[in-house]
Design an enzyme around this catalytic site. Structure first.
Site, PDB file in Angstrom:
ATOM      1  N   ASP A  30       0.854  -1.190   0.000  1.00  0.00           N
ATOM      2  CA  ASP A  30       0.000   0.000   0.000  1.00  0.00           C
ATOM      3  C   ASP A  30       0.888   1.238   0.000  1.00  0.00           C
ATOM      4  OD1 ASP A  30      -3.238   0.174   0.836  1.00  0.00           O
ATOM      5  OD2 ASP A  30      -2.104   2.042   0.971  1.00  0.00           O
ATOM      6  N   THR A 119     -12.828  -4.529  -9.456  1.00  0.00           N
ATOM      7  CA  THR A 119     -13.926  -4.572 -10.424  1.00  0.00           C
ATOM      8  C   THR A 119     -13.637  -3.568 -11.532  1.00  0.00           C
ATOM      9  OG1 THR A 119     -15.437  -5.177  -8.684  1.00  0.00           O
ATOM     10  CG2 THR A 119     -16.425  -4.271 -10.687  1.00  0.00           C
ATOM     11  N   PHE A 150     -16.205 -11.712  -4.960  1.00  0.00           N
ATOM     12  CA  PHE A 150     -17.640 -11.612  -4.691  1.00  0.00           C
ATOM     13  C   PHE A 150     -17.888 -11.464  -3.194  1.00  0.00           C
ATOM     14  CE2 PHE A 150     -17.041 -14.016  -8.597  1.00  0.00           C
ATOM     15  CZ  PHE A 150     -17.840 -13.292  -9.477  1.00  0.00           C
ATOM     16  N   LEU A 151     -16.956 -10.802  -2.508  1.00  0.00           N
ATOM     17  CA  LEU A 151     -17.105 -10.732  -1.049  1.00  0.00           C
ATOM     18  C   LEU A 151     -18.002  -9.568  -0.639  1.00  0.00           C
ATOM     19  CD1 LEU A 151     -15.055  -8.264   0.111  1.00  0.00           C
ATOM     20  CD2 LEU A 151     -13.366  -9.962  -0.522  1.00  0.00           C
ATOM     21  N   ALA A 250     -36.962  -5.857   1.726  1.00  0.00           N
ATOM     22  CA  ALA A 250     -37.279  -4.475   1.346  1.00  0.00           C
ATOM     23  C   ALA A 250     -36.707  -3.517   2.385  1.00  0.00           C
ATOM     24  CB  ALA A 250     -38.787  -4.308   1.249  1.00  0.00           C
ATOM     25  N   GLY A 255     -26.752   0.541  -0.337  1.00  0.00           N
ATOM     26  CA  GLY A 255     -25.622   1.476  -0.316  1.00  0.00           C
ATOM     27  C   GLY A 255     -24.356   0.656  -0.467  1.00  0.00           C
ATOM     28  N   CYS A 258     -20.096  -1.136  -3.572  1.00  0.00           N
ATOM     29  CA  CYS A 258     -20.173  -1.896  -4.832  1.00  0.00           C
ATOM     30  C   CYS A 258     -21.426  -1.616  -5.654  1.00  0.00           C
ATOM     31  CB  CYS A 258     -20.083  -3.384  -4.537  1.00  0.00           C
ATOM     32  SG  CYS A 258     -18.472  -3.847  -3.929  1.00  0.00           S
ATOM     33  N   LYS A 318     -25.097  -0.856   6.146  1.00  0.00           N
ATOM     34  CA  LYS A 318     -25.662  -2.138   6.582  1.00  0.00           C
ATOM     35  C   LYS A 318     -24.974  -2.513   7.889  1.00  0.00           C
ATOM     36  CE  LYS A 318     -22.562  -5.475   4.452  1.00  0.00           C
ATOM     37  NZ  LYS A 318     -22.431  -6.682   3.677  1.00  0.00           N
ATOM     38  N   ARG A 325     -20.093   4.490   2.897  1.00  0.00           N
ATOM     39  CA  ARG A 325     -20.221   4.868   1.491  1.00  0.00           C
ATOM     40  C   ARG A 325     -21.638   4.645   0.978  1.00  0.00           C
ATOM     41  NH1 ARG A 325     -14.885   2.083  -0.867  1.00  0.00           N
ATOM     42  NH2 ARG A 325     -15.139   0.843   1.029  1.00  0.00           N
TER      43      ARG A 325
HETATM   44  C1  UDX Z   1     -22.099  -6.545  -2.279  1.00  0.00           C
HETATM   45  C2  UDX Z   1     -22.283  -7.977  -2.805  1.00  0.00           C
HETATM   46  O1  UDX Z   1     -23.130  -8.713  -1.915  1.00  0.00           O
HETATM   47  C3  UDX Z   1     -20.947  -8.669  -2.984  1.00  0.00           C
HETATM   48  O2  UDX Z   1     -21.127  -9.941  -3.561  1.00  0.00           O
HETATM   49  C4  UDX Z   1     -20.045  -7.810  -3.875  1.00  0.00           C
HETATM   50  O3  UDX Z   1     -18.779  -8.402  -4.026  1.00  0.00           O
HETATM   51  C5  UDX Z   1     -19.914  -6.412  -3.288  1.00  0.00           C
HETATM   52  O4  UDX Z   1     -21.206  -5.839  -3.113  1.00  0.00           O
HETATM   53  P1  UDX Z   1     -21.794  -5.412   0.114  1.00  0.00           P
HETATM   54  O5  UDX Z   1     -21.900  -4.099  -0.580  1.00  0.00           O
HETATM   55  O6  UDX Z   1     -20.731  -5.602   1.127  1.00  0.00           O
HETATM   56  O7  UDX Z   1     -21.605  -6.608  -0.947  1.00  0.00           O
HETATM   57  O8  UDX Z   1     -23.164  -5.674   0.893  1.00  0.00           O
HETATM   58  P2  UDX Z   1     -24.532  -6.473   0.700  1.00  0.00           P
HETATM   59  O9  UDX Z   1     -24.713  -7.323   1.895  1.00  0.00           O
HETATM   60  O10 UDX Z   1     -24.655  -7.144  -0.586  1.00  0.00           O
HETATM   61  O11 UDX Z   1     -25.585  -5.281   0.823  1.00  0.00           O
HETATM   62  C6  UDX Z   1     -25.562  -4.164  -0.056  1.00  0.00           C
HETATM   63  C7  UDX Z   1     -26.706  -3.235   0.233  1.00  0.00           C
HETATM   64  O12 UDX Z   1     -27.934  -3.829  -0.153  1.00  0.00           O
HETATM   65  C8  UDX Z   1     -26.876  -2.858   1.708  1.00  0.00           C
HETATM   66  O13 UDX Z   1     -27.161  -1.480   1.796  1.00  0.00           O
HETATM   67  C9  UDX Z   1     -28.052  -3.681   2.177  1.00  0.00           C
HETATM   68  O14 UDX Z   1     -28.765  -3.070   3.220  1.00  0.00           O
HETATM   69  C10 UDX Z   1     -28.882  -3.742   0.897  1.00  0.00           C
HETATM   70  N1  UDX Z   1     -29.761  -4.913   0.842  1.00  0.00           N
HETATM   71  C11 UDX Z   1     -29.243  -6.158   0.725  1.00  0.00           C
HETATM   72  C12 UDX Z   1     -31.144  -4.732   0.863  1.00  0.00           C
HETATM   73  O15 UDX Z   1     -31.638  -3.595   0.951  1.00  0.00           O
HETATM   74  N2  UDX Z   1     -31.961  -5.836   0.764  1.00  0.00           N
HETATM   75  C13 UDX Z   1     -31.479  -7.094   0.646  1.00  0.00           C
HETATM   76  O16 UDX Z   1     -32.283  -8.036   0.567  1.00  0.00           O
HETATM   77  C14 UDX Z   1     -30.070  -7.272   0.636  1.00  0.00           C
END
Ligand code: UDX
Length: 433
Positions: A30, A119, A150-151, A250, A255, A258, A318, A325
């Site tokens: 880094d 990505t 895909f994390l 829902a 947010g 990604c 979340k 972000r």
């Molecule tokens: C996501 C993807 O899941 C992951 O595979 C990819 O590599 C990166 O983007 P992440 O952004 O960490 O991961 O969180 P994720 O758990 O997917 O939630 C993303 C957003 O969607 C959150 O704001 C969450 O609250 C919202 N969400 C998720 C919903 O509103 N409803 C759902 O059913 C699931």
């Protein structure tokens, strides 16, 4: 194997640590010296459950440095896991990817596979290969493979160690074999394809999940109008294995680092190629509107928020992360502050980052209960376990006026009925007391 990883954000650091967990010798690189010094002490620069434990457990195989020459000189494989932030027009900024690629080419003294994990838009791997081949030292052959991640934040370690799939995009068999060796001990199916398909798998997967969320949010909004219950509707849909029961929660929109970025980037790329993706455009539009849902609902109870005390529960996008972000709280709280509301906020890990945006304008409370004390309104942005554990009595007895607007459907409706609390959630019947 001797591996280096460029970038120690979510993608880079988690990848490096998980590769070390499977016996590889990994050097994480880094530019930020302070960050490197902290990691050398075993301290993770990001909040991610289980990460520090693995950093400490594998410390003999994990190295951290700002010295790119040292890290890349004799690595067999170098992963690029740097950020690809959004540009003003929605396209992906690839400057850090190319910068890392140049540094790798300048330093590598042996043949090496450069693996793009960040990505990146379709076609980027080709550009990276053209660059590293042009800049490589004489006699050194560098090839480029795509290996998207895909994390998800909060479950990043498990998502990597027990990945749903490992996608390897290559143009030559030899690089594919090298990557198979890297992932030999990982418990996950491996799909080998060409580089453009691998790049597309990442965008298509993320954008599909975002679309699923926007779809269920639109259905939830309609449920409110027609008197259906989104929780039951989602459950009923989820029994169908073709639909699946995941990502049908829902709420107030997605947010994070990604979905917002990747939907915009693919949409931009599609439009740029005269191939508009209407479904993704709609996904983005629905999500932007959904983020305002709590404030819009709150206006049913108060014309403006002047002089009100508003309890805000949860700030992060979340639970399980301190990341802000594209968090819905960041678009709603400014509206409350503009109206001169007194905002009392609670979040278990997001406060430090929120303070950078609002050092003095918000009162940060040590417990959710204290945030509720004397409030005229409570807005729930994040479904933290501590928020879900609150009882109707907490709202009724602590708030001046018990009006709770829940953007994450934290409580069963039955638990809120007849409890002296006005409870307004997403896609469900409103309880007015
Ligand atoms: C996501 C993807 O899941 C992951 O595979 C990819 O590599 C990166 O983007 P992440 O952004 O960490 O991961 O969180 P994720 O758990 O997917 O939630 C993303 C957003 O969607 C959150 O704001 C969450 O609250 C919202 N969400 C998720 C919903 O509103 N409803 C759902 O059913 C699931």
């Amino acid at each position: 194997m001797k591996i280096a990883v460029a970038g120690t954000g979510y993608v880079g650091l988690v990848t490096g640590v998980c590769l070390a967990e499977h016996g590889h010798q990994v050097t994480c690189v880094d530019v930020d010296e302070e960050k490197i010094a902290r990691m050398q002490q075993g301290v993770s620069p990001i909040y991610e459950p289980g990460l520090e434990e693995l950093m400490r457990k594998n410390r003999e195989r994990l190295f951290y440095t700002t010295d790119t020459c040292d890290a890349y000189r004799d690595a067999e494989v170098v992963f690029i896991g740097v950020g690809t932030p959004e540009k003003k027009d929605g396209s992906a900024n690839l400057r850090y990817v190319f910068q890392a690629a140049e540094q790798i080419a300048a330093a590598a003294c042996r043949d090496c596979v450069v693996v793009v994990k960040s990505t990146v838009p379709i076609g980027t791997n080709e550009k990276v290969e053209e660059l590293v081949r042009r800049k490589a030292r004489p006699g050194v052959t560098l090839s480029v493979a795509s290996n998207p991640e895909f994390l998800a934040q909060g479950t990043a370690i498990a998502d990597t160690l027990h990945a749903s799939r490992i996608v390897i995009g290559v143009e030559e068999e030899a690089s594919g074999e090298t990557l198979r060796r890297v992932y030999r001990d990982f418990d996950a199916p491996i799909l080998v394809t060409n580089r453009r398909s691998a790049e597309m798998i990442k965008y298509a997967s993320n954008d599909f999940l975002a679309l699923k969320i926007s779809y269920i949010n639109e259905i939830a909004n309609l449920c409110e109008t027609v008197g259906a219950d989104i929780e039951d509707v989602a459950r009923g849909m989820g029994y169908d294995s073709r639909i699946g029961n995941k990502f049908l929660q829902a709420g107030i929109g997605y947010g994070g680092s990604c979905f917002p970025k990747d939907t915009k980037a693919l949409s931009w790329l599609a439009s740029f190629n005269d191939n508009e993706l209407k479904t993704i455009k709609a996904t983005i539009e629905v999500n932007e509107n959904q983020k305002f849902k709590l404030v819009k609902k709150a206006r049913r109870y108060y014309d403006d928020f002047r002089g009100l005390t508003v309890a805000v529960l949860g700030l992060t996008f979340k639970p399980g992360t301190d990341d802000l972000r594209e968090a819905p709280s960041l678009v709603s709280i400014p509206i409350l502050l503009d109206d001169d509301a007194r905002v009392k906020a609670w979040d278990p890990v997001g406060v430090e980052n929120y303070r950078k945006h609002y050092p003095t304008q918000i009162e940060y409370c040590p417990t959710p209960q204290e945030a509720l004390d004397g409030a005229d309104l409570c807005l729930i942005f994040t479904e933290w376990p501590e928020v879900k554990a609150l009882t109707p009595a907490d709202f009724r007895e602590r708030m001046r006026r018990a009006i709770v607007i829940d953007g994450r459907n934290c409580y069963p409706l039955k638990a809120m009925e007849g409890e002296g609390v006005t409870y307004d959630s997403i896609g469900r019947k409103r309880i007015v007391e």
